[in-house]
Design an enzyme around this catalytic site. Sequence first.
Site, mmCIF file in Angstrom:
data_model
loop_
_atom_site.group_PDB
_atom_site.id
_atom_site.type_symbol
_atom_site.label_atom_id
_atom_site.label_comp_id
_atom_site.label_asym_id
_atom_site.label_seq_id
_atom_site.Cartn_x
_atom_site.Cartn_y
_atom_site.Cartn_z
ATOM 1 N N GLY A 188 -2.456 -7.736 14.608
ATOM 2 C CA GLY A 188 -2.366 -7.731 13.150
ATOM 3 C C GLY A 188 -3.709 -7.620 12.451
ATOM 4 O O GLY A 188 -3.791 -7.763 11.241
ATOM 5 N N GLY A 242 -3.183 -5.323 18.924
ATOM 6 C CA GLY A 242 -1.758 -5.631 18.738
ATOM 7 C C GLY A 242 -1.475 -6.977 18.105
ATOM 8 O O GLY A 242 -0.411 -7.541 18.306
ATOM 9 N N ASP A 261 -5.459 -0.111 5.822
ATOM 10 C CA ASP A 261 -6.259 -0.514 6.974
ATOM 11 C C ASP A 261 -7.477 0.386 7.150
ATOM 12 O O ASP A 261 -8.582 -0.077 7.419
ATOM 13 C CB ASP A 261 -5.404 -0.472 8.252
ATOM 14 C CG ASP A 261 -4.168 -1.348 8.128
ATOM 15 O OD1 ASP A 261 -4.125 -2.199 7.224
ATOM 16 O OD2 ASP A 261 -3.239 -1.174 8.938
ATOM 17 N N SER A 278 -11.830 3.477 27.580
ATOM 18 C CA SER A 278 -11.675 2.331 26.674
ATOM 19 C C SER A 278 -11.733 1.038 27.481
ATOM 20 O O SER A 278 -10.954 0.859 28.425
ATOM 21 C CB SER A 278 -10.325 2.425 25.957
ATOM 22 O OG SER A 278 -9.883 1.130 25.588
ATOM 23 N N ASP A 336 0.827 -1.230 0.000
ATOM 24 C CA ASP A 336 0.000 0.000 0.000
ATOM 25 C C ASP A 336 0.851 1.266 0.000
ATOM 26 O O ASP A 336 0.568 2.216 -0.723
ATOM 27 C CB ASP A 336 -1.044 0.002 1.128
ATOM 28 C CG ASP A 336 -0.503 -0.075 2.541
ATOM 29 O OD1 ASP A 336 0.723 -0.286 2.722
ATOM 30 O OD2 ASP A 336 -1.306 0.091 3.485
HETATM 31 C C1 GLA Z 1 0.322 -2.405 8.476
HETATM 32 C C2 GLA Z 1 0.054 -1.015 7.903
HETATM 33 C C3 GLA Z 1 -0.622 -1.113 6.529
HETATM 34 C C4 GLA Z 1 0.141 -2.057 5.603
HETATM 35 C C5 GLA Z 1 0.460 -3.375 6.300
HETATM 36 C C6 GLA Z 1 1.351 -4.268 5.474
HETATM 37 O O1 GLA Z 1 -0.897 -3.040 8.760
HETATM 38 O O2 GLA Z 1 -0.768 -0.279 8.773
HETATM 39 O O3 GLA Z 1 -0.759 0.171 5.969
HETATM 40 O O4 GLA Z 1 1.307 -1.447 5.123
HETATM 41 O O5 GLA Z 1 1.069 -3.176 7.568
HETATM 42 O O6 GLA Z 1 0.713 -4.646 4.310
#
Ligand code: GLA
Length: 381
Positions: free
Chosen positions: A124, A122, A173, A68, A37
């Site tokens: 992914g 945290g 994201d 939160s 990206d």
């Molecule tokens: C993280 C970043 C995204 C992208 C991914 C790898 O999630 O926030 O923008 O670069 O890593 O694809």
Amino acid sequence: MDYVKHALQLLEAKFQREAEVTSRAPGRVNIIGEHTDYNDGFVMPIATDAATYTSAAPRDDRLVRVFSTTMGEQAEFSLDDLQAKGAGHWADYLQGVAWSLGVDKHELRGVDAVIVSDVPAGSGMSSSAALEVSWALAMLGVAGQRHPDKKALALACQRAENEFVGMKCGIMDQLASILGERDSAILLDCWTLEHEAVPLPADALTVVVMDTGKPRQLVGSEYNTRVSQCKAASDALGVRALRDATMEDLEAAKDKMEDIVYRRARHVICEDERVFEVAEALREEDYAHVGDMLNQSHASLKDDYEVSVAELDLICEVARAQEGCYGARLVGAGFGGCAMALVRTEAAEAFAPAVKAEYDRQVDYVSRIFSVKADQGAGLV
Ligand code: GLA
């Protein structure tokens, strides 16, 4: 659990306030197109049914008070004095979004708010983008803007993370969280921001998240290093971004760059090609080919991009050995956290316990394995 109800009750309990708006913003799982990206390339994420919810009530002053449940704590700041606490503090994401919406000339109001979420933090699935987008929607909602421009909103959230929090993330994201569609992956051009839905039928395919239990390490610094290495590659190639280079261009310019830079670029260029192959294979329902591409993506992230760790490699290997698994790869930035597998839906129920048993037997970490659904993108509820 009814998260909206939970958020409303909590706002009453913590601040004795009734919500004026509640927003929902999903996490994401990227099917393919990793570390492309920020090279203006192509990605294909889903928005998940796991999401972050913000309930907010306006105040008459410029104070923000927000609790939160994920963090189990309350933060307070003034809209007139937005200052990063540093080290990726959760409230920095909120302050950063408020700052960034200000840059776009939005007039915000102080709020009392609560945030609840079932996006694991945290690991992914981009809990940070879900937080930013849900917060931005709530802040704009109490300021009277209930239908903000989606792409501008994503860019404002990315700017918050890039310039206020200090993570040079791309746009995937935030856009995934906003543009998601049920039973679809979103093929997204990170340069033009054009996008289209690609079918990911839940009756045939199940997306399984495999959290290795290994905390992500050095993500910020290593991630920003990858961003610079890609910049070095595009400079050597004389292109604006790696999305504009082919493998022929790269081979021809190989002597002009360090080997490590060459390998980073090779990953990005080939990964962009895989995104299109996967989109086509999904449309043709050739799921075996989709799986091959996912496995190739992982190998490239491991060998050329060097963002994998032993636990991610292992969990993908264990996954691939199970009945009904088409393919598996690490997701998101890497360096620990989650991988994903694409599994034939009929086999999905048996898949999770089998992977967990074998992976947990081989390492000291405890995995968490669960399926997610491709769901609608963010909005007010
Ligand atoms: C993280 C970043 C995204 C992208 C991914 C790898 O999630 O926030 O923008 O670069 O890593 O694809």
